[in-house]
Motif scaffolding. Structure first.
Motif, mmCIF file in Angstrom:
data_model
loop_
_atom_site.group_PDB
_atom_site.id
_atom_site.type_symbol
_atom_site.label_atom_id
_atom_site.label_comp_id
_atom_site.label_asym_id
_atom_site.label_seq_id
_atom_site.Cartn_x
_atom_site.Cartn_y
_atom_site.Cartn_z
ATOM 1 N N TYR A 132 -9.360 -2.914 1.801
ATOM 2 C CA TYR A 132 -8.444 -4.054 1.475
ATOM 3 C C TYR A 132 -9.480 -5.388 1.720
ATOM 4 N N GLN A 165 -8.794 3.250 6.303
ATOM 5 C CA GLN A 165 -8.860 2.213 5.611
ATOM 6 C C GLN A 165 -9.671 1.097 6.122
ATOM 7 N N SER A 195 -9.153 -0.346 -11.099
ATOM 8 C CA SER A 195 -10.118 0.704 -10.622
ATOM 9 C C SER A 195 -10.891 1.470 -11.680
ATOM 10 N N TRP A 199 -4.682 3.020 -0.485
ATOM 11 C CA TRP A 199 -6.140 2.507 -1.049
ATOM 12 C C TRP A 199 -7.036 2.699 0.246
ATOM 13 N N LEU A 201 0.030 3.627 -2.576
ATOM 14 C CA LEU A 201 -1.553 3.815 -2.799
ATOM 15 C C LEU A 201 -2.212 4.453 -2.200
ATOM 16 N N ASP A 250 0.681 -1.254 0.264
ATOM 17 C CA ASP A 250 -0.202 0.192 0.099
ATOM 18 C C ASP A 250 0.751 1.369 -0.014
ATOM 19 N N VAL A 252 -3.898 -2.592 -9.504
ATOM 20 C CA VAL A 252 -5.043 -2.054 -8.735
ATOM 21 C C VAL A 252 -5.439 -0.651 -9.415
ATOM 22 N N GLN A 253 -4.612 0.129 -9.571
ATOM 23 C CA GLN A 253 -5.094 1.309 -10.443
ATOM 24 C C GLN A 253 -5.537 1.205 -11.695
#
Length: 370
Positions: free
Chosen positions: A132, A166, A364, A129, A127, A124, A360-361
């Motif tokens: 998860y 998160q 997404s 993010w 990120l 991470d 991931v990007q």
């Protein structure tokens, strides 16, 4: 094999017909919806023509009383010598009418990557993010059928080293032996309550499989178990989304009636086992299109295991911004330095954290903003 018609035993709960005999089944609705002589709950249109199990030795009149147990058959059908116990275990009914799953969803991104249950700090790093996911087998051991200590001695957020903002999502899917063990041990070992103590922000409840060559009794039991387990999580104060599986149109119609009567916070569908195009096109895809056309417009939908860009695009067209995608692809690819792109998997020999972030990007970016 010609199966003889046997009466439904009287044991205090309605039972499916022995030998998949619709006339002796408490759940046979038939094409006219009126059922047969033994019908108590008309919710099944008849036997599964592809079933490989309904003609087993336990259907014979002289079958030993412990035939199913001694042969360790994993399939539940009307011929099982312990079918009354399984019916009692799900509350003596196969309908959904008594099930209610209350709760609210946390604020989540449209894409949630799954990890192996260890610290996400390294993955991470670049990120930050918002959420998860972790699969059930990372929390509930497939070997010992107990919860791993690292998740019982601290919260899920602490085990994953998440930042305060998160979210931690438990994806309760797994191979059949794992989820069966969870069901069998959940009350004795207080599994639902102990998972509630781990403070997950969301749990996707276990999915109990529906295969085309299984008897309808197994289908009906597993659909109800999916919803019952989600209800148990909700009653323990856990934000939970039930998994829905189907095999026939009548299954989808029953789900819709239940959702309209007692709407859950969302529904989840596990598509990670549908890899070949034939099964996707003949079963999963038509069902998803039906759900998109008939679900309430504000019903959120979680799909787990979707990884092909063309399939993701189709699901976005169907469900729009109410779709949340959960996938373990970023982590799996990152282990090999690979990334997912518009051209498919590319082995770029990147550092795991860089490969993970890139996938991931990208995944997404395939989903609409919410």
């Amino acid at each position: 094999m010609n199966l003889i018609s046997l009466p439904t035993p009287t044991v205090g709960v309605p039972l499916p017909g022995r030998g998949c005999d619709c006339n002796a089944c408490a759940f046979y609705a038939g094409p006219d919806g009126r059922g047969g002589p033994a019908t108590v709950e008309p919710l099944c249109s008849g036997t599964n023509s592809d079933c490989r199990f309904c003609g087993c030795a336990a259907t014979e009149a002289d079958a030993p009383a412990n035939a199913c147990v001694t042969r360790k058959c994993p399939i539940r059908c009307g011929s099982r010598t312990d079918i009354a116990q399984w019916m009692a275990d799900v509350g003596g009914t196969l309908s959904f009418d008594d099930i209610s799953i209350d709760g609210a969803l946390p604020d989540l991104p449209t894409f949630i990557p799954m990890t192996d249950g260890s610290s996400v700090t390294k993955l991470d790093a670049s990120l930050n993010w918002p959420a998860y996911g972790v699969g059930l087998r990372r929390v509930f051991s497939p070997d010992t059928h107990t919860l791993y200590k690292r998740f019982t001695e601290q919260t899920a957020h602490q085990a994953l080293d998440l930042k305060p903002h998160q979210k931690a999502v438990l994806v309760g899917y797994g191979e059949d032996p794992l989820v069966e063990a969870f069901w069998t041990r959940r009350q004795r070992d207080r599994l639902v309550e102990r998972i509630a103590e781990q403070q997950w922000d969301l749990v996707l409840s276990c999915n109990y499989s529906i295969y085309g060559d299984w008897p309808r009794t197994e289908h009906l039991l597993n659909m109800r178990r999916c919803l019952l387990l989600a209800q148990e999580f909700a009653e323990a104060g856990v934000p939970v989304v039930p998994n829905v599986y189907w095999f026939r149109l009548e299954d989808l119609e029953r789900y819709l009636s239940w959702i309209e009567d007692a709407p859950p916070p969302a529904i989840a569908i596990n598509v990670q086992t549908v890899r070949d195009n034939a099964t996707w096109d003949s079963w999963e895809r038509p069902g998803l299109h039906w759900l998109a056309a008939n679900l309430p417009d504000d019903m959120p939908v979680f799909l787990t295991g979707l990884s092909r860009a063309n399939r993701i695009a189709e699901m976005v067209d169907l469900f729009g911004s109410r779709l949340t995608l959960i996938s373990q692809n970023p982590h799996q690819y990152a282990l090999h330095g690979a990334v997912m792109t518009a051209n498919g998997r590319e082995d770029v020999h990147a550092r795991p954290e860089d490969a993970f972030a890139a996938t991931v990007q990208y995944m997404s970016s395939l989903l609409p903003a919410r």
